[in-house]
Design a protein around this motif. Structure first.
Motif, mmCIF file in Angstrom:
data_model
loop_
_atom_site.group_PDB
_atom_site.id
_atom_site.type_symbol
_atom_site.label_atom_id
_atom_site.label_comp_id
_atom_site.label_asym_id
_atom_site.label_seq_id
_atom_site.Cartn_x
_atom_site.Cartn_y
_atom_site.Cartn_z
ATOM 1 N N SER A 1 0.428 -4.890 5.630
ATOM 2 C CA SER A 1 -0.394 -5.114 6.814
ATOM 3 C C SER A 1 -1.571 -6.018 6.477
ATOM 4 C CB SER A 1 -0.909 -3.783 7.360
ATOM 5 O OG SER A 1 0.176 -2.997 7.773
ATOM 6 N N SER A 2 -1.805 -6.197 5.182
ATOM 7 C CA SER A 2 -2.923 -7.013 4.725
ATOM 8 C C SER A 2 -2.598 -8.497 4.770
ATOM 9 C CB SER A 2 -3.292 -6.630 3.281
ATOM 10 O OG SER A 2 -4.224 -7.561 2.752
ATOM 11 N N ASP A 3 -3.507 -9.256 5.378
ATOM 12 C CA ASP A 3 -3.390 -10.710 5.324
ATOM 13 C C ASP A 3 -4.515 -11.283 4.460
ATOM 14 O OD1 ASP A 3 -5.560 -10.364 6.998
ATOM 15 O OD2 ASP A 3 -4.766 -11.578 8.636
ATOM 16 N N ASP A 4 -5.079 -10.423 3.607
ATOM 17 C CA ASP A 4 -6.153 -10.820 2.703
ATOM 18 C C ASP A 4 -5.615 -11.835 1.691
ATOM 19 O OD1 ASP A 4 -7.591 -10.294 -0.092
ATOM 20 O OD2 ASP A 4 -9.016 -9.864 1.529
ATOM 21 N N ARG A 5 -6.288 -12.956 1.577
ATOM 22 C CA ARG A 5 -5.845 -14.029 0.676
ATOM 23 C C ARG A 5 -5.684 -13.533 -0.764
ATOM 24 N NH1 ARG A 5 -5.047 -19.222 0.196
ATOM 25 N NH2 ARG A 5 -5.837 -20.454 -1.539
ATOM 26 N N THR A 6 -6.563 -12.658 -1.214
ATOM 27 C CA THR A 6 -6.482 -12.136 -2.576
ATOM 28 C C THR A 6 -5.190 -11.360 -2.783
ATOM 29 O OG1 THR A 6 -8.893 -11.985 -2.675
ATOM 30 C CG2 THR A 6 -7.661 -10.708 -4.296
ATOM 31 N N ASP A 7 -4.807 -10.521 -1.817
ATOM 32 C CA ASP A 7 -3.554 -9.779 -1.924
ATOM 33 C C ASP A 7 -2.364 -10.728 -2.009
ATOM 34 O OD1 ASP A 7 -4.815 -7.319 -1.851
ATOM 35 O OD2 ASP A 7 -4.411 -6.974 0.280
ATOM 36 N N ILE A 8 -2.384 -11.757 -1.191
ATOM 37 C CA ILE A 8 -1.272 -12.708 -1.154
ATOM 38 C C ILE A 8 -1.161 -13.455 -2.480
ATOM 39 C CG2 ILE A 8 -0.378 -14.779 -0.012
ATOM 40 C CD1 ILE A 8 -1.848 -13.679 2.575
ATOM 41 N N VAL A 9 -2.264 -13.993 -2.958
ATOM 42 C CA VAL A 9 -2.260 -14.734 -4.223
ATOM 43 C C VAL A 9 -1.850 -13.812 -5.371
ATOM 44 C CG1 VAL A 9 -3.721 -15.940 -5.889
ATOM 45 C CG2 VAL A 9 -3.915 -16.466 -3.450
ATOM 46 N N ASP A 10 -2.424 -12.613 -5.424
ATOM 47 C CA ASP A 10 -2.082 -11.659 -6.488
ATOM 48 C C ASP A 10 -0.599 -11.299 -6.470
ATOM 49 O OD1 ASP A 10 -4.651 -11.592 -7.464
ATOM 50 O OD2 ASP A 10 -5.133 -9.601 -6.659
ATOM 51 N N ALA A 11 -0.028 -11.150 -5.290
ATOM 52 C CA ALA A 11 1.389 -10.800 -5.188
ATOM 53 C C ALA A 11 2.263 -11.881 -5.826
ATOM 54 C CB ALA A 11 1.779 -10.585 -3.724
ATOM 55 N N TYR A 12 1.971 -13.136 -5.539
ATOM 56 C CA TYR A 12 2.761 -14.218 -6.128
ATOM 57 C C TYR A 12 2.525 -14.329 -7.634
ATOM 58 C CZ TYR A 12 4.497 -15.705 -1.612
ATOM 59 O OH TYR A 12 5.147 -15.744 -0.407
ATOM 60 N N TYR B 1 0.849 -1.196 0.000
ATOM 61 C CA TYR B 1 0.000 0.000 0.000
ATOM 62 C C TYR B 1 0.884 1.245 0.000
ATOM 63 C CZ TYR B 1 -4.076 -2.903 0.716
ATOM 64 O OH TYR B 1 -5.089 -3.820 0.538
ATOM 65 N N LEU B 2 1.017 1.873 -1.182
ATOM 66 C CA LEU B 2 1.928 3.017 -1.369
ATOM 67 C C LEU B 2 1.235 4.276 -1.891
ATOM 68 C CD1 LEU B 2 4.967 1.196 -2.994
ATOM 69 C CD2 LEU B 2 4.936 2.247 -0.744
ATOM 70 N N PRO B 3 0.283 4.887 -1.422
ATOM 71 C CA PRO B 3 -0.497 4.531 -0.240
ATOM 72 C C PRO B 3 -1.629 3.547 -0.538
ATOM 73 C CG PRO B 3 -1.162 6.685 -0.991
ATOM 74 C CD PRO B 3 -0.037 6.225 -1.897
ATOM 75 N N SER B 4 -2.012 3.397 -1.815
ATOM 76 C CA SER B 4 -3.081 2.447 -2.133
ATOM 77 C C SER B 4 -2.475 1.154 -2.676
ATOM 78 C CB SER B 4 -4.042 3.040 -3.174
ATOM 79 O OG SER B 4 -3.424 3.076 -4.449
#
Length: 160
Positions: free
Chosen positions: A108-119, A77-80
């Motif tokens: 700070s996000s542990d949202d599964r979507t953020d994690i999957v999208d990052a990989y 989040y930089l900021p979004s």
């Protein structure tokens, strides 16, 4: 190779390591800087608080192998979140000398979507930011063991 020689080589490699930290939260930057200094004092950490500065530095360093960071810590989040994704996309489309630098996404996000999208978008690791200083120390001790003392990265390839 004898253990003593391997140990000396590892210590030499650590002295040569620069990491780029892209974090827009002043509070998190202070915690990270302190934990990095305590856990990996030989590493040179360069902190920036926005995408533009990060890209400017990476472009400047892209033709100088000795200047390239060995690792990038990037806040999502930089900021979004969209700003973080956009920066990651820009890093991944840079020259091979930059786009192969492993990116460790911190959020700070542990949202599964953020994690999957990052990989899916090519990060090497995704870490949920700790909530207290002791946990930051644990993170950086583990990161040192893995990214500095253990991993062998491919050589930098420059294109002219």
């Amino acid at each position: 190779m004898p253990i003593e020689t391997t140990h000396n080589r590892l210590r030499y490699n650590v002295k040569q390591v620069k990491v780029l930290v892209i974090e827009d939260s002043a509070d998190h930057s202070v915690l990270m800087k302190s934990a990095l200094q305590q856990c990996i004092p030989e590493v040179t950490a360069v902190f920036v608080d926005n995408s533009e500065e990060a890209l400017e530095l990476l472009n400047e360093w892209s033709t100088q192998e000795w200047e390239l960071p060995k690792l990038i810590f990037q806040d999502l989040y930089l900021p979004s979140r969209e700003d973080g994704w956009h920066l990651l996309e820009q890093i991944k489309t840079m020259s091979p000398s930059c786009n192969r630098v492993p990116v460790v996404m911190l959020s700070s996000s542990d949202d599964r979507t953020d994690i999957v999208d990052a990989y899916i978008r090519g990060v090497a690791s995704y870490l949920v930011k700790p909530t207290d200083y002791a946990d930051w120390l644990t993170y950086f001790k583990e990161l040192r063991t893995y990214w500095i003392d253990t991993v062998t990265l491919p050589p930098v390839q420059f294109s002219i």
